[in-house]
Design a protein around this motif. Sequence first.
Motif, PDB file in Angstrom:
ATOM      1  N   LEU A 131       2.125 -27.091   1.348  1.00  0.00           N
ATOM      2  CA  LEU A 131       0.889 -27.451   2.051  1.00  0.00           C
ATOM      3  C   LEU A 131      -0.122 -26.304   2.016  1.00  0.00           C
ATOM      4  N   SER A 132       0.375 -25.086   2.173  1.00  0.00           N
ATOM      5  CA  SER A 132      -0.525 -23.919   2.146  1.00  0.00           C
ATOM      6  C   SER A 132      -1.217 -23.790   0.795  1.00  0.00           C
ATOM      7  N   LEU A 133      -0.468 -24.027  -0.267  1.00  0.00           N
ATOM      8  CA  LEU A 133      -1.056 -23.943  -1.607  1.00  0.00           C
ATOM      9  C   LEU A 133      -2.110 -25.023  -1.819  1.00  0.00           C
ATOM     10  N   SER A 134      -1.846 -26.230  -1.331  1.00  0.00           N
ATOM     11  CA  SER A 134      -2.829 -27.305  -1.525  1.00  0.00           C
ATOM     12  C   SER A 134      -4.052 -27.106  -0.616  1.00  0.00           C
ATOM     13  N   ILE A 135      -3.849 -26.608   0.589  1.00  0.00           N
ATOM     14  CA  ILE A 135      -4.988 -26.346   1.486  1.00  0.00           C
ATOM     15  C   ILE A 135      -5.825 -25.187   0.953  1.00  0.00           C
ATOM     16  N   ASN A 136      -5.180 -24.215   0.307  1.00  0.00           N
ATOM     17  CA  ASN A 136      -5.887 -23.048  -0.224  1.00  0.00           C
ATOM     18  C   ASN A 136      -6.901 -23.432  -1.286  1.00  0.00           C
ATOM     19  N   GLN A 137      -6.676 -24.509  -1.992  1.00  0.00           N
ATOM     20  CA  GLN A 137      -7.597 -24.922  -3.042  1.00  0.00           C
ATOM     21  C   GLN A 137      -8.929 -25.407  -2.480  1.00  0.00           C
ATOM     22  N   THR A 138      -8.917 -25.868  -1.233  1.00  0.00           N
ATOM     23  CA  THR A 138     -10.154 -26.373  -0.630  1.00  0.00           C
ATOM     24  C   THR A 138     -10.616 -25.523   0.550  1.00  0.00           C
TER      25      THR A 138
ATOM     26  N   PRO B 120      -1.161 -16.856   2.703  1.00  0.00           N
ATOM     27  CA  PRO B 120      -0.342 -16.383   3.833  1.00  0.00           C
ATOM     28  C   PRO B 120      -0.941 -16.698   5.206  1.00  0.00           C
ATOM     29  N   VAL B 121      -2.268 -16.663   5.320  1.00  0.00           N
ATOM     30  CA  VAL B 121      -2.892 -16.980   6.611  1.00  0.00           C
ATOM     31  C   VAL B 121      -2.685 -18.457   6.939  1.00  0.00           C
ATOM     32  N   ILE B 122      -2.854 -19.299   5.953  1.00  0.00           N
ATOM     33  CA  ILE B 122      -2.613 -20.729   6.156  1.00  0.00           C
ATOM     34  C   ILE B 122      -1.146 -20.965   6.489  1.00  0.00           C
ATOM     35  N   PHE B 123      -0.251 -20.267   5.765  1.00  0.00           N
ATOM     36  CA  PHE B 123       1.183 -20.409   6.003  1.00  0.00           C
ATOM     37  C   PHE B 123       1.531 -19.993   7.440  1.00  0.00           C
ATOM     38  N   GLU B 124       0.980 -18.870   7.901  1.00  0.00           N
ATOM     39  CA  GLU B 124       1.265 -18.404   9.265  1.00  0.00           C
ATOM     40  C   GLU B 124       0.810 -19.422  10.305  1.00  0.00           C
ATOM     41  N   ASN B 125      -0.376 -19.981  10.111  1.00  0.00           N
ATOM     42  CA  ASN B 125      -0.885 -20.969  11.072  1.00  0.00           C
ATOM     43  C   ASN B 125       0.001 -22.223  11.104  1.00  0.00           C
ATOM     44  N   LEU B 126       0.361 -22.715   9.934  1.00  0.00           N
ATOM     45  CA  LEU B 126       1.208 -23.909   9.876  1.00  0.00           C
ATOM     46  C   LEU B 126       2.611 -23.622  10.421  1.00  0.00           C
ATOM     47  N   PHE B 127       3.147 -22.435  10.140  1.00  0.00           N
ATOM     48  CA  PHE B 127       4.488 -22.094  10.624  1.00  0.00           C
ATOM     49  C   PHE B 127       4.494 -21.916  12.144  1.00  0.00           C
ATOM     50  N   ASP B 128       3.416 -21.362  12.701  1.00  0.00           N
ATOM     51  CA  ASP B 128       3.311 -21.256  14.161  1.00  0.00           C
ATOM     52  C   ASP B 128       3.286 -22.642  14.801  1.00  0.00           C
ATOM     53  N   SER B 129       2.599 -23.562  14.167  1.00  0.00           N
ATOM     54  CA  SER B 129       2.575 -24.940  14.660  1.00  0.00           C
ATOM     55  C   SER B 129       3.963 -25.559  14.605  1.00  0.00           C
TER      56      SER B 129
ATOM     57  N   ILE C  72       5.990 -12.105   5.245  1.00  0.00           N
ATOM     58  CA  ILE C  72       5.792 -12.963   4.080  1.00  0.00           C
ATOM     59  C   ILE C  72       5.742 -12.067   2.851  1.00  0.00           C
ATOM     60  N   ASN C  73       6.526 -12.403   1.835  1.00  0.00           N
ATOM     61  CA  ASN C  73       6.496 -11.665   0.573  1.00  0.00           C
ATOM     62  C   ASN C  73       5.786 -12.522  -0.463  1.00  0.00           C
ATOM     63  N   SER C  74       4.680 -12.014  -0.977  1.00  0.00           N
ATOM     64  CA  SER C  74       3.855 -12.765  -1.917  1.00  0.00           C
ATOM     65  C   SER C  74       4.061 -12.271  -3.337  1.00  0.00           C
ATOM     66  N   THR C  75       3.718 -13.127  -4.286  1.00  0.00           N
ATOM     67  CA  THR C  75       3.766 -12.765  -5.697  1.00  0.00           C
ATOM     68  C   THR C  75       2.672 -11.747  -6.000  1.00  0.00           C
ATOM     69  N   ASN C  76       2.983 -10.775  -6.820  1.00  0.00           N
ATOM     70  CA  ASN C  76       2.055  -9.739  -7.278  1.00  0.00           C
ATOM     71  C   ASN C  76       1.529  -8.869  -6.141  1.00  0.00           C
ATOM     72  N   GLY C  77       2.079  -8.977  -4.972  1.00  0.00           N
ATOM     73  CA  GLY C  77       1.665  -8.125  -3.857  1.00  0.00           C
ATOM     74  C   GLY C  77       0.314  -8.477  -3.277  1.00  0.00           C
ATOM     75  N   THR C  78      -0.356  -9.469  -3.788  1.00  0.00           N
ATOM     76  CA  THR C  78      -1.652  -9.859  -3.233  1.00  0.00           C
ATOM     77  C   THR C  78      -1.473 -11.081  -2.359  1.00  0.00           C
ATOM     78  N   TYR C  79      -2.429 -11.317  -1.482  1.00  0.00           N
ATOM     79  CA  TYR C  79      -2.294 -12.409  -0.527  1.00  0.00           C
ATOM     80  C   TYR C  79      -2.959 -13.700  -1.006  1.00  0.00           C
ATOM     81  N   ASN C  80      -3.512 -13.724  -2.172  1.00  0.00           N
ATOM     82  CA  ASN C  80      -4.155 -14.937  -2.663  1.00  0.00           C
ATOM     83  C   ASN C  80      -3.232 -15.753  -3.545  1.00  0.00           C
ATOM     84  N   HIS C  81      -2.101 -15.187  -3.877  1.00  0.00           N
ATOM     85  CA  HIS C  81      -1.188 -15.871  -4.784  1.00  0.00           C
ATOM     86  C   HIS C  81      -0.075 -16.572  -4.008  1.00  0.00           C
ATOM     87  N   ASP C  82       0.880 -17.047  -4.751  1.00  0.00           N
ATOM     88  CA  ASP C  82       1.995 -17.828  -4.211  1.00  0.00           C
ATOM     89  C   ASP C  82       2.916 -16.979  -3.320  1.00  0.00           C
TER      90      ASP C  82
END
Length: 153
Positions: free
Chosen positions: A70-77, A83-92, A115-125
Amino acid sequence: MESLKDDTKGQWIALSGLVISLILIGLAALANQAMLAGYHSSNAALEFPKENIRELNLHTKDNARIIRDLSLSINQTSNETVPVIFENLFDSYSDQVKKLHAVHGETVNVSLVSINSTNGTYNHDIDMILVNIRYNDGNTYYASEPEMIEVRE
């Protein structure tokens, strides 16, 4: 008739019958106690909420993967990072789990540690998350700190 009053041979038969009946009553009481002890010990094993704990862990892992998708699909729009989207959804999700288990008289706390992200950046998976899971039903306390969940398949 007089000879029956002086005859005491029947007293031994009555005494042995009394002794045998007392022994049988004692054995029946011991057998009853053994059955009750077995029942209570097996019932105590059934009261342990291992299925509730197992289901909580499985639901958390499954929902973490769903939240990642869901975070990946919401990130596109959205302008927010994954990670911010993931944190909000996980808190819910955590709030909903608390409320669901509170109905049954159980205290549950599922909190996101990192949260551990790919490539160390927060915009990726997102690859992996660390979660603290605590369960308490008044009799049993369970804590898995931290629980590592791989959210990528």
